[in-house]
Motif scaffolding. Structure first.
Motif, PDB file in Angstrom:
ATOM      1  N   CYS A  20       0.819  -1.219   0.000  1.00 41.67           N
ATOM      2  CA  CYS A  20       0.000   0.000   0.000  1.00 41.67           C
ATOM      3  C   CYS A  20       0.856   1.274   0.000  1.00 41.67           C
ATOM      4  N   PRO A  26       1.434   4.115   1.858  1.00 42.55           N
ATOM      5  CA  PRO A  26       2.332   4.639   2.891  1.00 42.55           C
ATOM      6  C   PRO A  26       3.662   3.892   2.979  1.00 42.55           C
ATOM      7  N   CYS A  31      -1.125  -0.194  10.875  1.00 42.92           N
ATOM      8  CA  CYS A  31      -0.524  -0.050   9.542  1.00 42.92           C
ATOM      9  C   CYS A  31       0.979   0.157   9.689  1.00 42.92           C
ATOM     10  N   TYR A  75       2.977  -2.788  10.556  1.00 44.15           N
ATOM     11  CA  TYR A  75       3.206  -3.609   9.356  1.00 44.15           C
ATOM     12  C   TYR A  75       4.354  -3.047   8.515  1.00 44.15           C
ATOM     13  N   PHE A  76       4.378  -1.721   8.321  1.00 40.93           N
ATOM     14  CA  PHE A  76       5.455  -1.126   7.502  1.00 40.93           C
ATOM     15  C   PHE A  76       6.817  -1.356   8.154  1.00 40.93           C
ATOM     16  N   THR A 109      -2.663   7.001   6.184  1.00 37.78           N
ATOM     17  CA  THR A 109      -3.144   5.634   5.925  1.00 37.78           C
ATOM     18  C   THR A 109      -4.622   5.740   5.505  1.00 37.78           C
ATOM     19  N   CYS A 110      -5.188   4.586   5.185  1.00 37.02           N
ATOM     20  CA  CYS A 110      -6.567   4.562   4.683  1.00 37.02           C
ATOM     21  C   CYS A 110      -7.536   5.288   5.619  1.00 37.02           C
ATOM     22  N   SER A 113      -4.562   4.300   0.424  1.00 38.96           N
ATOM     23  CA  SER A 113      -4.127   3.004  -0.091  1.00 38.96           C
ATOM     24  C   SER A 113      -5.173   2.292  -0.923  1.00 38.96           C
TER      25      SER A 113
HETATM   26  S1  SF4 Z   1      -5.307  -0.081   6.259  1.00 42.61           S
HETATM   27 FE1  SF4 Z   1      -4.610   0.909   4.376  1.00 42.61          FE
HETATM   28  S2  SF4 Z   1      -2.732   1.994   4.918  1.00 42.61           S
HETATM   29 FE2  SF4 Z   1      -3.129   0.492   6.523  1.00 42.61          FE
HETATM   30  S3  SF4 Z   1      -1.965  -1.314   5.919  1.00 42.61           S
HETATM   31 FE3  SF4 Z   1      -4.044  -1.563   5.130  1.00 42.61          FE
HETATM   32  S4  SF4 Z   1      -3.985  -0.767   3.029  1.00 42.61           S
HETATM   33 FE4  SF4 Z   1      -2.152  -0.013   4.106  1.00 42.61          FE
END
Ligand code: SF4
Length: 251
Positions: A71, A73, A96, A99-100, A153-154, A189
């Motif tokens: 996604c 970010p 999120c 995860y990144f 983020t979303c 995203s």
């Molecule tokens: S919620 Fe959106 S910004 Fe967060 S990890 Fe999922 S797709 Fe990426």
């Protein structure tokens, strides 16, 4: 005499050997999957060891490496990391960013900095401005960056948080210094991918810094040098935040 409960905790390997589990998997395959049968699995396993399979592999002319689409970010984070002493800052939910950071730490085999405004239900209803203001103050106090590159983020995008006015308001209220560089990019995203996010953050930083340098001059960012600059020395930014911030936390 108390009631005694015997704990019977099994790890996953033990569970997989359990008859009940084996039966459950068997039922699942038969009822819900297009199961080819044990014989076919064994046949294919043998075929993968054959000369024919080897030759087919060597004949490949195209290959997809890392085809997964991540996604926006994530790309924005990578872009921000390319700028010296820049802290990637994600406005949105905490999961999120976890995860990144995991993704990048696995890839680079070292910790990767990124902070989140940790929006929760109340921020989703009332907007995330307070989270962002506290987050910016904390991030500057704790990480001492020269620049903070904000992305979304979303969650922040779905509720339509306006980064431009949030950051302007933080400066107007004196929560962060007026000339502290904070380029920002909207990175929803539900469109594009990490590549779009990288591009959005890059364009945002280049645009923002072009105007910033015109306004403050190219040397102004050095004022925030975490090692050399006056700004971070004792009595510098931390006391500045204590004196100037009304609502935000500095620790
Ligand atoms: S919620 Fe959106 S910004 Fe967060 S990890 Fe999922 S797709 Fe990426």
């Amino acid at each position: 005499m108390g009631i005694h409960h015997e704990l019977n905790i099994k790890d996953h390997l033990e569970c997989f050997r359990n008859d009940e589990f084996k039966q459950m998997i068997k039922n699942k395959r038969e009822k819900y999957e297009d199961w080819v049968g044990e014989d076919k699995v064994k046949e294919i396993a043998e075929w993968t060891k054959s000369w024919e399979y080897r030759e087919l592999n060597f004949k490949r002319e195209a290959i997809s490496i890392n085809p997964a689409k991540a996604c926006q970010p994530l790309g924005a984070l990578l872009c921000a990391l390319g700028f010296e002493k820049t802290l990637p800052f994600s406005h949105g939910s905490q999961g999120c960013v976890a995860y990144f950071r995991t993704h990048m730490a696995r890839h680079f085999k070292e910790p990767v900095p990124m902070v989140s405004t940790s929006m929760t239900e109340d921020a989703a209803v009332f907007g995330g401005q307070n989270n962002m203001h506290e987050g910016l103050q904390n991030a500057i106090a704790l990480y001492r960056p020269k620049m903070i590159a904000v992305n979304t983020t979303c969650m922040a995008e779905v509720i339509g948080d306006d980064l431009n006015s949030f950051i302007a308001n933080a400066k107007e209220k004196g929560l962060i210094p007026e000339d502290f560089p904070i380029p920002f990019a909207h990175t929803p995203s539900f469109v594009g991918s990490h590549i779009t996010g990288y591009d959005n953050q890059m364009v945002a930083i280049l645009r923002y810094m072009t105007e910033y340098f015109e306004k403050y001059g190219v040397d102004n960012v050095d004022k925030y040098d975490p090692e050399e600059g006056e700004f971070y020395k004792e009595g510098g930014l931390l006391s500045w935040l204590e004196v100037n911030s009304k609502g935000g936390q500095t620790t």
